[in-house]
Design an enzyme around this catalytic site. Structure first.
Site, PDB file in Angstrom:
ATOM      1  N   GLY A  50       0.838  -1.191   0.000  1.00 50.67           N
ATOM      2  CA  GLY A  50       0.000   0.000   0.000  1.00 50.67           C
ATOM      3  C   GLY A  50       0.871   1.237   0.000  1.00 50.67           C
ATOM      4  O   GLY A  50       2.055   1.171   0.343  1.00 50.67           O
ATOM      5  N   GLN A  55       3.246   9.872   1.312  1.00 54.30           N
ATOM      6  CA  GLN A  55       4.539   9.172   1.422  1.00 54.30           C
ATOM      7  C   GLN A  55       5.483   9.511   0.271  1.00 54.30           C
ATOM      8  O   GLN A  55       6.675   9.212   0.337  1.00 54.30           O
ATOM      9  CB  GLN A  55       4.334   7.655   1.508  1.00 54.30           C
ATOM     10  CG  GLN A  55       3.674   7.227   2.815  1.00 54.30           C
ATOM     11  CD  GLN A  55       3.450   5.738   2.876  1.00 54.30           C
ATOM     12  OE1 GLN A  55       2.473   5.229   2.362  1.00 54.30           O
ATOM     13  NE2 GLN A  55       4.380   5.021   3.482  1.00 54.30           N
ATOM     14  N   CYS A  98       5.909  -0.183   7.590  1.00 53.59           N
ATOM     15  CA  CYS A  98       5.587   1.027   6.820  1.00 53.59           C
ATOM     16  C   CYS A  98       6.797   1.405   5.976  1.00 53.59           C
ATOM     17  O   CYS A  98       7.919   1.420   6.480  1.00 53.59           O
ATOM     18  CB  CYS A  98       5.223   2.167   7.769  1.00 53.59           C
ATOM     19  SG  CYS A  98       4.757   3.688   6.912  1.00 53.59           S
ATOM     20  N   LEU A  99       6.543   1.716   4.715  1.00 52.21           N
ATOM     21  CA  LEU A  99       7.648   2.084   3.812  1.00 52.21           C
ATOM     22  C   LEU A  99       8.325   3.366   4.278  1.00 52.21           C
ATOM     23  O   LEU A  99       9.469   3.617   3.911  1.00 52.21           O
ATOM     24  CB  LEU A  99       7.132   2.233   2.382  1.00 52.21           C
ATOM     25  CG  LEU A  99       6.613   0.940   1.738  1.00 52.21           C
ATOM     26  CD1 LEU A  99       6.003   1.227   0.366  1.00 52.21           C
ATOM     27  CD2 LEU A  99       7.725  -0.098   1.629  1.00 52.21           C
ATOM     28  N   HIS A 140      -4.418   1.464   7.711  1.00 55.32           N
ATOM     29  CA  HIS A 140      -3.052   1.994   7.789  1.00 55.32           C
ATOM     30  C   HIS A 140      -2.885   3.158   6.808  1.00 55.32           C
ATOM     31  O   HIS A 140      -2.322   4.208   7.161  1.00 55.32           O
ATOM     32  CB  HIS A 140      -2.076   0.846   7.480  1.00 55.32           C
ATOM     33  CG  HIS A 140      -0.634   1.216   7.395  1.00 55.32           C
ATOM     34  ND1 HIS A 140       0.325   0.737   8.274  1.00 55.32           N
ATOM     35  CD2 HIS A 140       0.051   2.011   6.523  1.00 55.32           C
ATOM     36  CE1 HIS A 140       1.510   1.229   7.952  1.00 55.32           C
ATOM     37  NE2 HIS A 140       1.375   2.006   6.887  1.00 55.32           N
ATOM     38  N   GLU A 141      -3.400   2.994   5.579  1.00 56.00           N
ATOM     39  CA  GLU A 141      -3.248   4.044   4.559  1.00 56.00           C
ATOM     40  C   GLU A 141      -4.114   5.259   4.868  1.00 56.00           C
ATOM     41  O   GLU A 141      -3.689   6.401   4.692  1.00 56.00           O
ATOM     42  CB  GLU A 141      -3.599   3.506   3.166  1.00 56.00           C
ATOM     43  CG  GLU A 141      -2.808   2.299   2.691  1.00 56.00           C
ATOM     44  CD  GLU A 141      -1.317   2.415   2.860  1.00 56.00           C
ATOM     45  OE1 GLU A 141      -0.795   3.543   2.941  1.00 56.00           O
ATOM     46  OE2 GLU A 141      -0.656   1.363   2.937  1.00 56.00           O
ATOM     47  N   HIS A 144      -2.503   7.465   7.237  1.00 56.89           N
ATOM     48  CA  HIS A 144      -1.496   8.348   6.622  1.00 56.89           C
ATOM     49  C   HIS A 144      -2.136   9.654   6.136  1.00 56.89           C
ATOM     50  O   HIS A 144      -1.520  10.726   6.226  1.00 56.89           O
ATOM     51  CB  HIS A 144      -0.825   7.674   5.431  1.00 56.89           C
ATOM     52  CG  HIS A 144       0.345   6.781   5.762  1.00 56.89           C
ATOM     53  ND1 HIS A 144       1.474   7.247   6.397  1.00 56.89           N
ATOM     54  CD2 HIS A 144       0.576   5.468   5.510  1.00 56.89           C
ATOM     55  CE1 HIS A 144       2.345   6.237   6.519  1.00 56.89           C
ATOM     56  NE2 HIS A 144       1.824   5.152   6.005  1.00 56.89           N
TER      57      HIS A 144
HETATM   58  O1  GNR Z   1       3.972  -2.590   2.641  1.00 58.87           O
HETATM   59  C1  GNR Z   1       3.301  -2.448   3.675  1.00 58.87           C
HETATM   60  N1  GNR Z   1       2.956  -3.552   4.401  1.00 58.87           N
HETATM   61  C2  GNR Z   1       2.056  -3.530   5.443  1.00 58.87           C
HETATM   62  C3  GNR Z   1       1.981  -4.635   6.271  1.00 58.87           C
HETATM   63  C4  GNR Z   1       1.084  -4.683   7.310  1.00 58.87           C
HETATM   64  C5  GNR Z   1       0.232  -3.624   7.532  1.00 58.87           C
HETATM   65  C6  GNR Z   1       0.308  -2.488   6.731  1.00 58.87           C
HETATM   66  C7  GNR Z   1       1.204  -2.447   5.687  1.00 58.87           C
HETATM   67  S1  GNR Z   1       1.266  -1.053   4.670  1.00 58.87           S
HETATM   68  C8  GNR Z   1       2.922  -1.096   4.126  1.00 58.87           C
HETATM   69  C9  GNR Z   1       3.171  -0.043   3.065  1.00 58.87           C
HETATM   70  C10 GNR Z   1       2.985   1.329   3.676  1.00 58.87           C
HETATM   71  O2  GNR Z   1       3.788   1.863   4.401  1.00 58.87           O
HETATM   72  N2  GNR Z   1       1.880   1.950   3.398  1.00 58.87           N
HETATM   73  O3  GNR Z   1       1.639   3.159   3.914  1.00 58.87           O
HETATM   74 NI    NI Z   2       2.742   3.227   5.787  1.00 59.12          NI
END
Ligand code: GNR
Ligand code: NI
Length: 178
Positions: A50, A55, A98-99, A140-141, A144
């Site tokens: 995601g 980001q 999270c990236l 999660h997204e 953000h």
């Molecule tokens: O790549 C991602 N893996 C992930 C694993 C578990 C819960 C959420 C994520 S999102 C993350 C990519 C990211 O940072 N998205 O904002």
């Molecule tokens: Ni993230």
């Protein structure tokens, strides 16, 4: 997807840009579709499942996802102006990453199922009922888009440790650049 997609640099903790609250997308035009394509390219390259526009430094309420497993056919999803309209009482725990916080993982508890209303890349209003990894990743997204990171759900002690580690790493990167 476009033929000329660009991998963009990722914004990394503790960059304050990650704490910005993103603003709604007003019109879905070629620029927005291009942004979505670049986000997908950046997400697949990372690799991640995601990515939110903030980001890559763009404070718009836009996110991309692909929660398919390796070997399965890719299923790129684009969510514009997403809104959680229902959350289950039931919770589930996933180990999140999270990236923007590379190589740090922690368990986070969230609603197990949610309903999200959004606009798709054709400008059409949609709704999706999500559970499992899709529900977790969507939350999660969407966090953000509101300047919220998954480390906000862990203990203050652990969060401060992570922020300190990334602040030091950023200073080292800066010193190396000089
Ligand atoms: O790549 C991602 N893996 C992930 C694993 C578990 C819960 C959420 C994520 S999102 C993350 C990519 C990211 O940072 N998205 O904002
Ligand atoms: Ni993230």
């Amino acid at each position: 997807m476009g033929i000329d997609m660009t991998i963009k640099p990722l914004i990394i903790l503790p960059d304050p840009v990650l704490r910005q609250v993103s603003t709604p997308v007003e019109t879905i035009d070629a620029d927005i579709r291009r942004l979505a394509d670049d986000m997908l390219e950046t997400m697949y390259d990372a690799p991640g499942i995601g990515l939110a526009a903030i980001q890559i430094g763009v404070p718009k309420r836009l996110l991309v996802l692909d929660v398919t497993k390796e070997g399965e056919e890719k299923q790129p999803l684009v969510f514009i102006n997403p809104k959680v309209v229902h959350s289950s009482e039931e919770r589930s725990v996933y180990e999140e990453g999270c990236l923007s916080i590379p190589d740090y993982y922690a368990e986070v508890e969230r609603p197990a199922a949610i309903t999200v209303e959004y606009v798709d890349r054709e400008g059409k209003e949609q709704a999706v009922e999500a559970e499992g990894l899709l529900a977790t990743c969507l939350q999660h997204e969407i966090d953000h888009l509101n300047g919220v990171l998954f480390i906000d759900y862990i203990s203050k002690l652990k969060r401060d440790m992570v922020i300190r580690r990334f602040t030091k790493a950023a200073k080292t990167r800066g010193a190396k650049a000089i």
